[in-house]
Design an enzyme around this catalytic site. Structure first.
Site, PDB file in Angstrom:
ATOM      1  N   ASN A 208      12.608 -60.101 -22.074  1.00  6.02           N
ATOM      2  CA  ASN A 208      12.150 -58.703 -21.954  1.00  6.02           C
ATOM      3  C   ASN A 208      13.336 -57.836 -21.549  1.00  6.02           C
ATOM      4  O   ASN A 208      14.459 -58.318 -21.463  1.00  6.02           O
ATOM      5  CB  ASN A 208      10.987 -58.613 -20.950  1.00  6.02           C
ATOM      6  N   ASP A 277       5.066 -64.087 -19.101  1.00  5.64           N
ATOM      7  CA  ASP A 277       3.719 -64.630 -18.873  1.00  5.64           C
ATOM      8  C   ASP A 277       3.444 -65.803 -19.812  1.00  5.64           C
ATOM      9  O   ASP A 277       2.566 -66.609 -19.543  1.00  5.64           O
ATOM     10  CB  ASP A 277       2.668 -63.542 -19.100  1.00  5.64           C
ATOM     11  N   LYS A 287      17.415 -75.932 -34.778  1.00  6.04           N
ATOM     12  CA  LYS A 287      17.153 -74.556 -35.205  1.00  6.04           C
ATOM     13  C   LYS A 287      16.036 -74.543 -36.253  1.00  6.04           C
ATOM     14  O   LYS A 287      16.083 -75.319 -37.217  1.00  6.04           O
ATOM     15  CB  LYS A 287      18.441 -73.964 -35.787  1.00  6.04           C
ATOM     16  N   PHE A 322       5.682 -56.596  -7.725  1.00 10.30           N
ATOM     17  CA  PHE A 322       5.925 -55.403  -8.532  1.00 10.30           C
ATOM     18  C   PHE A 322       4.901 -55.394  -9.662  1.00 10.30           C
ATOM     19  O   PHE A 322       4.400 -56.458 -10.057  1.00 10.30           O
ATOM     20  CB  PHE A 322       7.338 -55.429  -9.137  1.00 10.30           C
ATOM     21  N   LYS A 336      -3.804 -55.800  -9.784  1.00  8.49           N
ATOM     22  CA  LYS A 336      -2.826 -56.897  -9.678  1.00  8.49           C
ATOM     23  C   LYS A 336      -2.593 -57.276  -8.221  1.00  8.49           C
ATOM     24  O   LYS A 336      -2.466 -58.444  -7.872  1.00  8.49           O
ATOM     25  CB  LYS A 336      -1.492 -56.438 -10.282  1.00  8.49           C
ATOM     26  N   LYS A 340      -3.361 -60.960  -7.105  1.00  9.56           N
ATOM     27  CA  LYS A 340      -2.222 -61.793  -6.701  1.00  9.56           C
ATOM     28  C   LYS A 340      -2.084 -61.875  -5.184  1.00  9.56           C
ATOM     29  O   LYS A 340      -1.122 -62.441  -4.671  1.00  9.56           O
ATOM     30  CB  LYS A 340      -0.938 -61.273  -7.344  1.00  9.56           C
TER      31      LYS A 340
HETATM   32  O1  PMT Z   1      15.311 -55.125 -13.851  1.00  8.39           O
HETATM   33  P1  PMT Z   1      15.286 -53.645 -14.125  1.00  8.39           P
HETATM   34  O2  PMT Z   1      15.855 -53.302 -15.496  1.00  8.39           O
HETATM   35  O3  PMT Z   1      15.942 -52.851 -13.035  1.00  8.39           O
HETATM   36  O4  PMT Z   1      13.765 -53.187 -14.175  1.00  8.39           O
HETATM   37  C1  PMT Z   1      12.988 -53.263 -13.019  1.00  8.39           C
HETATM   38  C2  PMT Z   1      11.583 -53.801 -13.324  1.00  8.39           C
HETATM   39  C3  PMT Z   1      10.868 -52.808 -14.206  1.00  8.39           C
HETATM   40  C4  PMT Z   1      11.666 -55.174 -14.003  1.00  8.39           C
HETATM   41  C5  PMT Z   1      10.848 -53.952 -11.929  1.00  8.39           C
HETATM   42  O5  PMT Z   1      10.791 -52.706 -11.320  1.00  8.39           O
HETATM   43  C6  PMT Z   1       9.441 -54.497 -12.127  1.00  8.39           C
HETATM   44  O6  PMT Z   1       8.493 -53.768 -12.314  1.00  8.39           O
HETATM   45  N1  PMT Z   1       9.300 -55.841 -12.047  1.00  8.39           N
HETATM   46  C7  PMT Z   1       8.056 -56.555 -12.352  1.00  8.39           C
HETATM   47  C8  PMT Z   1       7.830 -56.560 -13.840  1.00  8.39           C
HETATM   48  C9  PMT Z   1       6.661 -57.368 -14.249  1.00  8.39           C
HETATM   49  O7  PMT Z   1       6.840 -58.381 -14.841  1.00  8.39           O
HETATM   50  O8  PMT Z   1       5.489 -56.958 -13.841  1.00  8.39           O
HETATM   51  P2  PMT Z   1       4.111 -57.715 -14.138  1.00  8.39           P
HETATM   52  O9  PMT Z   1       3.138 -56.648 -13.958  1.00  8.39           O
HETATM   53  O10 PMT Z   1       4.140 -58.436 -15.437  1.00  8.39           O
HETATM   54  O11 PMT Z   1       4.041 -58.820 -12.994  1.00  8.39           O
HETATM   55  C10 PMT Z   1       3.423 -58.553 -11.737  1.00  8.39           C
HETATM   56  C11 PMT Z   1       4.102 -59.344 -10.650  1.00  8.39           C
HETATM   57  O12 PMT Z   1       3.897 -60.750 -10.878  1.00  8.39           O
HETATM   58  C12 PMT Z   1       5.609 -59.170 -10.571  1.00  8.39           C
HETATM   59  O13 PMT Z   1       5.971 -59.150  -9.210  1.00  8.39           O
HETATM   60  C13 PMT Z   1       6.154 -60.408 -11.260  1.00  8.39           C
HETATM   61  O14 PMT Z   1       7.415 -60.781 -10.719  1.00  8.39           O
HETATM   62  C14 PMT Z   1       5.106 -61.441 -10.940  1.00  8.39           C
HETATM   63  N2  PMT Z   1       4.925 -62.504 -11.970  1.00  8.39           N
HETATM   64  C15 PMT Z   1       4.627 -62.190 -13.253  1.00  8.39           C
HETATM   65  C16 PMT Z   1       4.416 -63.189 -14.168  1.00  8.39           C
HETATM   66  C17 PMT Z   1       4.550 -64.544 -13.753  1.00  8.39           C
HETATM   67  N3  PMT Z   1       4.385 -65.537 -14.601  1.00  8.39           N
HETATM   68  N4  PMT Z   1       4.865 -64.810 -12.479  1.00  8.39           N
HETATM   69  C18 PMT Z   1       5.049 -63.833 -11.583  1.00  8.39           C
HETATM   70  O15 PMT Z   1       5.332 -64.089 -10.416  1.00  8.39           O
END
Ligand code: PMT
Length: 400
Positions: A208, A277, A287, A322, A336, A340
């Site tokens: 991403n 995810d 490949k 986040f 979320k 979580k």
């Molecule tokens: O890195 P930059 O370019 O500076 O950008 C910053 C950012 C946009 C990446 C950052 O500010 C941000 O929002 N990070 C979380 C992005 C994200 O994946 O969000 P989510 O809504 O998909 O996930 C929610 C939370 O679960 C996040 O804390 C993530 O780390 C966590 N997660 C998600 C999926 C997974 N399989 N395991 C996780 O722990």
């Protein structure tokens, strides 16, 4: 950060040209920068260069009558908040390790009681020489900080350890020592940053747009505030952070393992990483060949690291997630936060200009059970400071 009094010592080495950028940048930030040069440093860069960049007289000679009539090495030493020597030659490191003060630079260094940072730069053989390593160890034991050399192409034509880090990296270390307000001293904080990379075959992967900048800004802010920081990052193209213990991973599975290995030792976990995810169910060992028609990939769920950490949290641990959304930001983020089981969730949206991936700014909303606090457009560094202040000072967050 307040404007401070910084002495930059320059010794004889070609890396002295990089110190010009450092001095210029520190001056632009508003600091008062006094440059002290050894005799050999002046063979690489002229004092006039540093005088022009710093806007201050450059000190080269202990006994010059050109300076104001006071004892300079003492008055400079007394006023300094930080003394950095970059590049620090093997010779000056040996002198400092042995308390030798035979010129303006070494005499002032010996007289200074402020924080001191050496940035060694030299040929790999000189750096690896047991004498140099012994001298560096003596300096460390005397409380002098050392910024490790980089590896790479050296001016002498060799490739190896000994390159002086770029000015930006030295500045990062300087910032850490200039911060005297350390409200997070004693705290241990685990932070994740960047994207993950999920392999399809040896050539291709799913990822991403995360650059890691938000997570790095949090790590920098927590470190500057005195916390003991562990940073787990996916593949990023950012300068390593001085004073932060960093673990680099690629995939969501690797990030999961790394977080599981570390989270128990920390009182705060901040998950700023954009973790995939889904990952390809099968990773082809060869490949995948292009053929006529479409190709379907079966994707499978990766572990939800944040949820896993929250469900095994230790008493008193603060968990901050986040949420990156494209629509209905606050409602989705609140959901979320509950799903979580976080203390706080930091919501940001790519639909807002200046927010989210890649850039140096962000617009975040801090959500907890008790409150929703929206911050304006800020640099990621400033947003990180505000997030830490909000979530970690005073009372612990109550779960969403
Ligand atoms: O890195 P930059 O370019 O500076 O950008 C910053 C950012 C946009 C990446 C950052 O500010 C941000 O929002 N990070 C979380 C992005 C994200 O994946 O969000 P989510 O809504 O998909 O996930 C929610 C939370 O679960 C996040 O804390 C993530 O780390 C966590 N997660 C998600 C999926 C997974 N399989 N395991 C996780 O722990």
């Amino acid at each position: 950060m307040k404007y401070r009094n910084i002495i930059v010592g320059v010794t004889g080495g070609i890396a002295a040209y990089k110190t010009c950028t450092l001095v210029s940048s520190l001056k632009k930030q508003g600091h008062t920068v006094h440059v002290l040069m050894s005799a050999n440093a002046q063979k690489f860069v002229s004092p006039l260069t540093f005088q022009t960049l710093s806007g201050q007289k450059v000190y080269t000679d202990m006994f010059s009558t050109d300076y104001e009539p006071d004892v300079h090495h003492i008055s400079l030493a007394k006023e300094a908040d930080l003394f950095v020597i970059a590049p620090a030659s093997a010779d000056v490191i040996a002198k400092i390790a042995n308390g030798i003060a035979d010129d303006m630079l070494t005499t002032t260094f010996l007289a200074s009681r402020c924080e001191k940072l050496l940035v060694p730069a030299m040929n790999t053989g000189m750096l690896d020489n047991p004498a140099t390593q012994r001298n560096l160890e003596i300096c460390r034991n005397d409380g002098i900080h050392i910024l490790e050399s980089d590896s790479g192409y050296l001016a002498c034509g060799d490739t190896g350890r000994g390159r002086m880090p770029e000015a930006e990296e030295i500045e990062d270390a300087i910032k850490m020592y200039l911060c005297t307000d350390r409200p997070l001293t004693g705290r241990k904080i685990l932070i994740t940053a960047g994207p993950t990379r999920e392999s399809i075959d040896p050539v291709r992967y799913i990822t991403n747009h995360s650059s890691g900048k938000m997570g790095y800004a949090l790590a920098r802010a927590a470190r500057n505030a005195g916390a003991d920081v562990t940073l787990i990052n996916g593949p990023v193209a950012l300068q390593p952070l001085y004073g932060v213990s960093t673990v680099s991973v690629e995939s969501a599975d690797e990030m999961y393992q790394a977080v599981m290995n570390h989270y128990e030792k920390n009182d705060t976990v901040i998950m700023a990483a954009a973790v995939a995810d889904y990952r390809p169910a099968l990773v082809n060992t060869q490949k995948i060949k292009k053929e006529d028609g479409d190709l379907s990939l079966t994707l499978m769920r990766t572990p939800d690291i944040l949820k896993e950490v929250s469900s095994h949290r230790k008493a008193g641990q603060t968990i901050i997630g986040f949420a990156m959304e494209t629509e209905d930001l606050l409602n989705n983020a609140r959901k979320k936060c509950i799903e979580k089981n976080c203390d706080y969730i930091i919501a940001n949206s790519i639909s807002e200009k200046g927010a989210g991936f890649q850039g140096d700014t962000n617009i975040v909303t801090i959500i907890s059970k008790d409150a929703t606090v929206s911050l304006p457009l800020l640099s990621k560094d400033e947003a990180a400071v505000q997030i830490l202040k909000h979530c970690l000072s005073g009372k612990k967050g109550s779960k969403c």
